[in-house]
Each structure stands twice: as structure tokens, then as C-alpha cells.
Scaffold this active site. Sequence first.
Site, PDB file in Angstrom:
ATOM      1  N   HIS A  94      -6.580  -2.209  -1.608  1.00 59.24           N
ATOM      2  CA  HIS A  94      -6.045  -1.504  -0.437  1.00 59.24           C
ATOM      3  C   HIS A  94      -4.581  -1.162  -0.647  1.00 59.24           C
ATOM      4  O   HIS A  94      -3.867  -1.788  -1.445  1.00 59.24           O
ATOM      5  CB  HIS A  94      -6.220  -2.320   0.846  1.00 59.24           C
ATOM      6  CG  HIS A  94      -5.159  -3.374   1.071  1.00 59.24           C
ATOM      7  ND1 HIS A  94      -3.911  -3.080   1.568  1.00 59.24           N
ATOM      8  CD2 HIS A  94      -5.175  -4.714   0.873  1.00 59.24           C
ATOM      9  CE1 HIS A  94      -3.208  -4.194   1.680  1.00 59.24           C
ATOM     10  NE2 HIS A  94      -3.945  -5.197   1.254  1.00 59.24           N
ATOM     11  N   CYS A  95      -4.114  -0.148   0.082  1.00 52.32           N
ATOM     12  CA  CYS A  95      -2.698   0.207   0.145  1.00 52.32           C
ATOM     13  C   CYS A  95      -2.298   0.194   1.613  1.00 52.32           C
ATOM     14  O   CYS A  95      -2.834  -0.583   2.398  1.00 52.32           O
ATOM     15  CB  CYS A  95      -2.431   1.544  -0.541  1.00 52.32           C
ATOM     16  SG  CYS A  95      -3.328   2.958   0.151  1.00 52.32           S
ATOM     17  N   TRP A  96      -1.360   1.054   2.015  1.00 49.16           N
ATOM     18  CA  TRP A  96      -0.883   1.023   3.397  1.00 49.16           C
ATOM     19  C   TRP A  96      -1.920   1.582   4.368  1.00 49.16           C
ATOM     20  O   TRP A  96      -2.311   0.921   5.319  1.00 49.16           O
ATOM     21  CB  TRP A  96       0.429   1.796   3.498  1.00 49.16           C
ATOM     22  CG  TRP A  96       0.910   2.070   4.897  1.00 49.16           C
ATOM     23  CD1 TRP A  96       1.230   3.280   5.420  1.00 49.16           C
ATOM     24  CD2 TRP A  96       1.142   1.123   5.949  1.00 49.16           C
ATOM     25  NE1 TRP A  96       1.644   3.164   6.730  1.00 49.16           N
ATOM     26  CE2 TRP A  96       1.598   1.842   7.082  1.00 49.16           C
ATOM     27  CE3 TRP A  96       0.997  -0.254   6.060  1.00 49.16           C
ATOM     28  CZ2 TRP A  96       1.906   1.223   8.299  1.00 49.16           C
ATOM     29  CZ3 TRP A  96       1.307  -0.878   7.279  1.00 49.16           C
ATOM     30  CH2 TRP A  96       1.766  -0.134   8.372  1.00 49.16           C
TER      31      TRP A  96
END
Length: 346
Positions: A94-96
Site C-alpha cells: 500500500h501507499c498513501w
Amino acid sequence: MAITYISPEQAVAQLKDIPLLVVRTPAEFGEAHITGALNLPLFSNEERAEVGTLYKQVSPKKAFLRGLEFVGPRMRELVEQAETLAPAGKVQVHCWRGGQRSSSVGWLLDLSGFEVQVIKGGYKAYRTWVQEALAQVKANFLIVGGPTGAGKTEVIHALKAAGEQIIDLEKLAHHKGSTFGALGEAPQPTVRQFENDLWEAFRQLNPKQRIWLENESRAIGRVYIPEGFWKTMILAPLFDLQVSHEDRLNRLVQQYASFSDAQLAEAFERIRKRLGGQHLKAALESLENKDYHKAAEIALVYYDKAYHHHTFEKVGRQTVYPIPVEKDDPVQTAQTLIAFANQKQH
């Protein structure tokens, strides 16, 4: 192979089996992350700042191309790092917001033979879930109270050893709650990280069975118990440990006399206004004379007033059970609490 998209709830539920790789920068990861996740940054802190500036001030295309310049030479390194972090070949990413960074790394790892899952909405979706969940916490909380030096933390640990469910708020906060509370502790987490860790600790337990917590102010050092969680705590029964003054003094001396006089003096200075000039002067003189028992006695004058005000006046708890503690033995006290709780809940 194909990338699978999952919810934050699904990702957290399988954390024990499938590593969760956070492709955000080290700075972003350090500020707060999903408890138990591992950092596999796509960009360094400086690279991320440069790409972000290009995106806002020039164009998304320029930002994308600059990002490729940074990442291209490191693609092999990213895959090798992922293999070290997830040797079984299954990863969550995941990222932001679940956008380009997680999609890019997910694509790369998928091509490399990994079984890849990406969190829909990224860390932002996870935070929304955590905040909503903590705001609506319903549980069978029981609160271990008592004035400073009563040994509440030791009793909480003894309850756990006896098979009871606990949440150690001070351990999560890296702080014992008083002006002396940071001594001997690691740096405190951010408020967001504390909330993440608290939710993970709560999620591991059965809320229908009793969960013991130590009585705390809403603020523990620089972090705060989330409002919904806090409201559930203050509505819970309080088991007020009544420990002798001498036993409490001895415990404080045992806990804090090993710290330097300068550290202790600094902590006393922080409550100068509440102690009053004469009490502060006496406390500092006691430290100079190595009379830690006297210094602890001065501290208790303040903390006993603060405990009574916070617990019985400001919060106004509805159900309080006084628990006399004749022998200062946390294991024995824990057994007394268990027997008392069994009696009240049947």
C-alpha cells in the site's frame, strides 16, 4: 498472474501470514504506519519531495518521468528487498491512497512472480477505518485504579499472566503518565501511531469478555486516548486499589531513584506551578541530599490531589469499588481482582 485489490480489514486480518509492504518514504512510515507493516520505500524522502513539487508546479507527466529516473536503476534492488521481506512470495502493498506508488510496485512484484495484493484506498482508507472503529468501541472494560505508586501497572501484568485480557496503555504510549513518565522509556509514538497500535491491541481481544486497563488521564504524555475509546473507559467500573502510603513511597523510590538527579529535578521543575515554590525547593534539596524517600513524599502530595480530582471530580465515575491491599503483592492483588470481578459479573 494478476494483482488482487483488498480492503484494509482484509489486509490486517492476514498480516500474520502475508507481509504488508509500505512503499511510502521512510519519513512517512516513521510518522505512522499500519502496526506490523514493513517499509519498502519506492522513493527516498528527498526524491518524494522533488517528485511532488514537479507534480504540483510543473505537470504530472514531468513528475512521472522524474520518478522513473529515480526508480529505474533500483528495480532489481526493490525486488530483492521484497524477496527478503516476503520469502514465501506473497505480499500485500500500500501507499498513501492506493495510487501510483502501490500500483507501480505491485506491477513490478507481480512481474517478478509474487502473489500481490494492494490495499484499496491505501493508508488513508486504513486510517478512516481505524478512526471510525475506535470511535465506536464497545467492550467489557474493567479499570484498575489507585493513586500514584499503587502498582497498577504491575497488577495489570499479573492479570495478563493469570490469563486475563489486558491492554497496556502505558506500554503503547511509551510513557507512565506523570511528569516522570518518560524516564526510561523509548521516544513516544505520534498520536496517529498510538491510535494504530491501540486498535491493533484491541482487535486481538474478545470485546465480549472482560478487558482490564489501567486508569489513565486521556493524555498520556504527548499522545491521547481516542474520544470514543475514552468514553467507554470512563463508563467502566473502577477497581480502586487502596495501598498503604509507605508501600507507595517505597515503590516510587525503587522505580525512580536509579535515574540521575538532574533528570528527576527536571521532572519536578515541570510541575513547579502545581507544587508551589516551597515544595519544589524542598524536593530539589532532597535530591541534592540523596533523600529520595522525602522527594517521593513531596511528589505524592501533588499526585494524590491530582488523582482524586481527575478520578472522582472531573470524570465522575459512576461505579467505584474500593479494593483494600493489605500486602503489596501484585500477583495476590490480581487474584483478588479476578475473584471480585467474577462475583460481580455472575
